[in-house]
Structures are given as C-alpha cells and as structure tokens.
Design a protein around this motif. Structure first.
Motif, mmCIF file in Angstrom:
data_model
loop_
_atom_site.group_PDB
_atom_site.id
_atom_site.type_symbol
_atom_site.label_atom_id
_atom_site.label_comp_id
_atom_site.label_asym_id
_atom_site.label_seq_id
_atom_site.Cartn_x
_atom_site.Cartn_y
_atom_site.Cartn_z
ATOM 1 N N LYS A 36 4.454 -6.191 11.538
ATOM 2 C CA LYS A 36 5.418 -5.217 11.009
ATOM 3 C C LYS A 36 4.985 -3.795 11.342
ATOM 4 O O LYS A 36 5.821 -2.943 11.654
ATOM 5 N N ILE A 37 3.689 -3.545 11.276
ATOM 6 C CA ILE A 37 3.168 -2.219 11.624
ATOM 7 C C ILE A 37 3.499 -1.898 13.067
ATOM 8 O O ILE A 37 4.024 -0.821 13.382
ATOM 9 N N VAL A 38 3.206 -2.825 13.976
ATOM 10 C CA VAL A 38 3.447 -2.586 15.399
ATOM 11 C C VAL A 38 4.938 -2.412 15.672
ATOM 12 O O VAL A 38 5.339 -1.514 16.430
ATOM 13 N N LEU A 39 5.772 -3.234 15.048
ATOM 14 C CA LEU A 39 7.222 -3.094 15.237
ATOM 15 C C LEU A 39 7.704 -1.713 14.779
ATOM 16 O O LEU A 39 8.500 -1.068 15.460
ATOM 17 N N ALA A 40 7.211 -1.257 13.641
ATOM 18 C CA ALA A 40 7.600 0.058 13.136
ATOM 19 C C ALA A 40 7.070 1.169 14.035
ATOM 20 O O ALA A 40 7.756 2.170 14.277
ATOM 21 N N ASN A 48 2.244 7.717 12.352
ATOM 22 C CA ASN A 48 1.452 6.856 11.481
ATOM 23 C C ASN A 48 1.801 7.101 10.014
ATOM 24 O O ASN A 48 1.908 6.163 9.235
ATOM 25 N N ALA A 49 1.978 8.358 9.644
ATOM 26 C CA ALA A 49 2.305 8.701 8.258
ATOM 27 C C ALA A 49 3.661 8.134 7.857
ATOM 28 O O ALA A 49 3.828 7.611 6.753
ATOM 29 N N GLN A 50 4.618 8.213 8.751
ATOM 30 C CA GLN A 50 5.961 7.696 8.471
ATOM 31 C C GLN A 50 5.922 6.176 8.282
ATOM 32 O O GLN A 50 6.493 5.649 7.321
ATOM 33 N N LEU A 55 6.115 1.235 4.940
ATOM 34 C CA LEU A 55 5.558 -0.079 4.638
ATOM 35 C C LEU A 55 4.692 -0.093 3.386
ATOM 36 O O LEU A 55 4.275 -1.158 2.933
ATOM 37 N N GLY A 56 4.404 1.091 2.851
ATOM 38 C CA GLY A 56 3.600 1.165 1.636
ATOM 39 C C GLY A 56 2.147 0.769 1.846
ATOM 40 O O GLY A 56 1.545 0.114 0.997
ATOM 41 N N ILE A 57 1.589 1.172 2.980
ATOM 42 C CA ILE A 57 0.190 0.870 3.285
ATOM 43 C C ILE A 57 -0.524 2.151 3.703
ATOM 44 O O ILE A 57 0.114 3.159 3.964
ATOM 45 N N ALA A 58 -1.821 2.102 3.776
ATOM 46 C CA ALA A 58 -2.619 3.282 4.095
ATOM 47 C C ALA A 58 -2.421 3.725 5.546
ATOM 48 O O ALA A 58 -2.233 2.897 6.441
#
Length: 109
Positions: A36-40, A48-50, A55-58
């Motif tokens: 999901k991170i990579v897709l976003a 990275n901040a967006q 996703l609600g992660i660091a």
C-alpha cells in the motif's frame, strides 16, 4: 519554518508491478502495508508526509519502504530470513495424534 528533507525517491510502476502490488495489498500482513505504501508513493507528486498521513503510519516507515522498493523492486518488500535459533519441529507419534484428534472432537462444554 518547516524543514524539507531530501526529495522523495520517484516510484514508477509497470502494469505487472501495479497488479502484483494490488494483489499483495489485499492480504492482511506486513507485506500488504508495504505494498500500500508503494502504491501510494507511485501516485504523481506524492510525498512521504502525504502518504504517511493517508495511511496513518510514520514518515520514516514510508521513507524506508519507498527507498527499498526503488532499490530492490517487489522482492525488497518481503521479510528477509531472520537469524537465531530455528523453530523446533513438532513430532507427534500416531498414538499422540489419535489422542489429540479425540480431544479436538469432544463436545465443547
């Protein structure tokens, strides 16, 4: 004054990579979160901040997996073998197996 770090690594996905990441993201696992991170991150103009907020992660987690994918592709999202003592193999005799099966079939009280 906000401090902006180095620019985020650009992620460009092939259709095959995108399809595989979508499939990976459907499973409930750590690898799914990474997918999901990579897709976003592959969305045009994503920071990275967006992605972190969405996703609600660091932010550090986003940065880590974005860079890992950029360097190693899909294989970089999978956990590496861990060091340490190997898991003990469970050995059950036929008699023990029969007892366990009998217990499992007993009526619940």
């Amino acid at each position: 004054m906000a401090h902006s770090g180095p620019p985020a690594v650009e992620i460009h996905l092939t259709e095959a990579e995108r399809a595989r990441l979508i499939g990976m993201s459907a499973e409930p696992s750590r690898v799914a979160i990474r997918a999901k991170i990579v897709l976003a991150c592959a969305e045009p103009g994503s920071s990275n901040a967006q992605v972190s907020r969405e996703l609600g992660i660091a932010v550090g987690t986003v940065r880590k997996w974005r860079a890992a994918f950029a360097e190693g592709g899909l294989g970089a999202l999978v956990d590496e073998a861990r060091t340490g003592r190997p898991k003990a193999e469970l050995t059950v005799t036929d008699e023990e197996r029969a007892v366990l099966q009998r217990w499992a079939r007993r009526a619940k009280s």
